[in-house]
Design a protein around this motif. Structure first.
Motif, short mmCIF file in Angstrom:
data_model
loop_
_atom_site.label_atom_id
_atom_site.label_comp_id
_atom_site.label_asym_id
_atom_site.label_seq_id
_atom_site.Cartn_x
_atom_site.Cartn_y
_atom_site.Cartn_z
N LEU A 80 4.15 2.40 3.14
CA LEU A 80 5.41 2.57 2.37
C LEU A 80 5.79 4.17 2.51
O LEU A 80 6.92 4.33 2.93
N LEU A 81 4.85 5.00 2.41
CA LEU A 81 5.25 6.36 2.41
C LEU A 81 5.72 6.61 3.89
O LEU A 81 6.75 7.22 4.06
N LEU A 82 5.09 6.22 4.85
CA LEU A 82 5.25 6.70 6.35
C LEU A 82 6.72 6.19 6.79
O LEU A 82 7.49 6.56 7.58
N THR A 83 6.87 4.75 6.45
CA THR A 83 8.25 4.15 6.60
C THR A 83 9.34 4.77 5.99
O THR A 83 10.30 5.12 6.61
N SER A 84 9.09 5.22 4.62
CA SER A 84 10.10 5.86 3.92
C SER A 84 10.54 7.28 4.59
O SER A 84 11.96 7.30 4.60
N GLY B 288 0.64 -1.12 0.16
CA GLY B 288 -0.09 0.14 -0.22
C GLY B 288 0.92 1.08 -0.14
O GLY B 288 1.94 1.17 0.53
N ARG B 289 0.14 2.49 -0.79
CA ARG B 289 0.94 3.55 -0.57
C ARG B 289 1.25 4.02 0.81
O ARG B 289 2.41 4.63 0.98
N ARG B 290 0.52 4.20 1.96
CA ARG B 290 0.37 4.91 2.91
C ARG B 290 1.67 4.36 4.06
O ARG B 290 2.40 4.90 4.34
N THR C 194 -5.10 4.26 -1.08
CA THR C 194 -5.65 4.40 -2.12
C THR C 194 -5.43 2.83 -3.03
O THR C 194 -5.82 2.57 -3.89
N LYS C 195 -4.69 1.74 -2.14
CA LYS C 195 -4.40 0.79 -3.03
C LYS C 195 -5.67 -0.02 -3.38
O LYS C 195 -6.35 -0.06 -2.28
N GLY C 196 -5.51 -0.47 -4.46
CA GLY C 196 -6.60 -1.31 -4.94
C GLY C 196 -8.06 -0.83 -5.23
O GLY C 196 -8.75 -1.71 -5.74
N LYS C 197 -7.91 0.58 -5.36
CA LYS C 197 -9.26 1.10 -5.73
C LYS C 197 -9.32 1.89 -7.07
O LYS C 197 -8.13 2.26 -7.65
N SER C 198 -10.24 1.55 -7.92
CA SER C 198 -10.17 2.04 -9.04
C SER C 198 -10.11 3.85 -9.08
O SER C 198 -10.46 4.22 -8.17
N LEU C 199 -9.86 4.41 -10.25
CA LEU C 199 -9.70 5.78 -10.20
C LEU C 199 -10.89 6.50 -9.85
O LEU C 199 -11.05 7.65 -9.05
N GLU C 200 -12.13 5.89 -10.27
CA GLU C 200 -13.52 6.52 -9.90
C GLU C 200 -13.80 6.34 -8.76
O GLU C 200 -14.34 7.36 -7.75
N GLU C 201 -13.32 5.38 -7.98
CA GLU C 201 -13.62 4.96 -6.49
C GLU C 201 -12.91 5.89 -5.62
O GLU C 201 -13.29 6.32 -4.42
N ILE C 202 -11.68 6.33 -6.03
CA ILE C 202 -10.74 7.29 -5.22
C ILE C 202 -11.44 8.38 -4.87
O ILE C 202 -11.05 9.04 -4.00
N GLU C 203 -12.35 8.90 -5.86
CA GLU C 203 -13.00 10.32 -5.66
C GLU C 203 -13.75 10.16 -4.13
O GLU C 203 -13.68 11.23 -3.41
#
Length: 494
Positions: free
Chosen positions: A344-348, A340-342, A468-477
């Motif tokens: 990885l981002l926080l660890t980074s 997932g993005r979140r 936002t992992k695994g969600k369609s571009l339309e679902e992310i809204e």
């Protein structure tokens, strides 16, 4: 061809045709990365050959990003009008012209003009490559495909460092010109190669070209059912009646070329769009405000401060930076859709705070000892490598993935271009001020400052960025909607 691709793919696998398209589109990022990497070495010889001073070197490195700012602001509307594919062609042509001018480079003004021309191409490329990759990708593999441009930037940087090492052995007046000029060759190849790739299906559907869009969706999806589902989602987001079965739809009264988008993004955004804008611009701001460009562009100077003196050793140590960056970004592309993005981002960013603090301490001790402390030199190299590694596994690639996927369809191109503009402003700010900053507060002090900025960044991401992992571009809204507010991208006529 479509039947072969579709039938040959496992439902859960990466669509090979979509991967191929994303790789070709991302080649433009290799060219940009090469320019960044090779400039770190070329500037050493330009300084000697053209008798330039530190201020001129800062301007030369930073002007590319200022011109990329202009390019990125133009790129959103351009890609809405002529399409994502032809925008990549335009970026390649601009970079080719800039590379030719830099390779000629009889004097500083011509070199600066070539760098600025290439910068325009960089602005177009940084905006359109991640957007194109995200728009052809399925939700389950969008992290992989949308992170390819940043992986390719890292590959380009490593190639630039390698060319620095080998071309440094040529006569000085020839070596740096070849370093900068050979980038024209892949730019020309890409300009023709991208024409064999399909247009973004989302862009085609936005223009009312439903049949073409659906045909491409069938190519880049793993099954006809998946293609149909994506087709219906995109039609809905574009404001087209889901029951419509026409091949071409006249988009009367609909803004299909990005008209009025700036008003919806800046002047009259809905609460949801405002939150999207804050997160997208924030992640671009912190990507460079935390100092990565200082290490990538001024690596040889930083390692010289730590105690390395010969040019060969400086370039070899800098190659290690490129290897670390490429290795860990490649690792990130495999983890983005799993971890997932979140996370990885926080660890980074947490790791960046530690590595930058270590680098600041190591450089401070090395400089105070006149570059004669072996342990301080080792600590500085380890800390620099660690900083590049943790940046590359999180903040580096996630910036481009996240900002290319959070904007609603109708706002995506110009929203992404605004993010790239902020990215280039911060890149230019760091690259054009780093030498002056180190003169004012020492090189070690500069990295202590970057560590503080990284700590602020961690808190920003913790409180404001949803997964936002695994969600369609339309679902992310929907992730950015609260209390019933609605993303204005669904009603551009408002």
């Amino acid at each position: 061809m479509a039947d072969q691709i579709i039938s040959g793919e496992k439902p859960a696998g990466v669509n090979r045709f979509a991967l191929q398209c994303a790789i070709v589109a991302s080649i433009v990022s290799i060219i940009f990365g090469y320019d960044t990497g090779v400039m770190s070495g070329a500037m050493v010889f330009i300084e000697e050959d053209l008798k330039t001073n530190d201020v001129q070197i800062e301007v030369l490195t930073g002007i590319l990003n200022l011109c990329a700012l202009v390019g990125s602001l133009l790129a959103g509307r351009t890609s809405d009008i002529i399409g994502r594919r032809y925008t990549i062609v335009l970026a390649s042509i601009l970079f080719m012209l800039g590379s030719i001018m830099m390779g000629w480079g009889p004097n500083y003004p011509v070199l600066l003009s070539g760098r600025c021309t290439a910068g325009l191409g960089v602005g177009f490329a940084l905006m359109v490559a991640p957007v194109y990759s995200a728009e052809i990708a399925t939700a389950s593999h969008r992290g992989l495909l949308a992170s390819l441009p940043h992986l390719c930037i890292s590959i380009g940087i490593l190639l630039g460092y390698l060319v620095n090492y080998f071309f440094s052995k040529l006569p000085m007046h020839i070596g740096w010109r070849l370093m900068l000029g050979i980038a024209a060759v892949p730019s020309l190849v890409l300009a023709f190669g991208i024409l064999k790739m399909p247009e973004s299906p989302r862009w085609l559907i936005m223009q009312g070209r439903l049949k073409e869009g659906k045909e491409i969706l069938e190519l880049v999806s793993n099954s006809p059912e998946e293609a149909e589902l994506r087709f219906q989602d995109i039609k809905s987001a574009a404001g087209i009646d889901p029951k419509c079965v026409d091949d071409v739809v006249k988009m009367e009264g609909k803004k299909t070329h990005g008209e009025g988008v700036w008003k919806e993004l800046i002047l009259r955004p809905t609460p949801a769009v405002r939150r999207v804008l804050l997160t997208a611009l924030g992640i671009h701001f912190f990507q460079h405000a935390t100092g990565i460009e200082a290490v990538l562009l001024y690596g040889p100077r930083i390692f010289k401060k730590a105690g390395i003196t010969t040019k060969d050793k400086l370039f070899l140590v800098t190659i290690g930076v490129g290897i670390m960056k490429t290795t860990f970004i490649f690792t990130a592309t495999l983890l983005l859709d799993k971890v997932g993005r979140r996370k990885l981002l926080l660890t980074s960013v947490g790791g960046m705070v530690i590595a930058l603090t270590m680098l600041g301490f190591g450089l401070t001790m090395a400089q105070n000892a006149g570059g004669k402390l072996a342990w301080a030199l080792v600590l500085s190299i380890v800390a620099a490598y660690s900083f590049v590694a943790v940046f590359s596994i999180g903040l580096g690639p996630i910036t481009w993935v996240y900002s290319s996927e959070v904007f609603p369809l109708k706002l995506r191109a110009q929203g992404a271009s605004l993010g790239v503009a902020v990215n280039r402003i911060m890149n230019a700010t760091v690259s054009m001020s780093f030498l002056s900053l180190t003169s004012a507060i020492t090189t070690g002090g500069a990295f202590f400052m970057f560590a503080g900025v990284a700590a602020v960044a961690w808190n920003f991401f913790f409180f404001l960025l949803p997964e936002t992992k695994g969600k369609s571009l339309e679902e992310i809204e929907a992730l950015f909607q609260r209390d019933g507010d609605k993303v204005r991208g669904e009603n551009s006529a408002a």
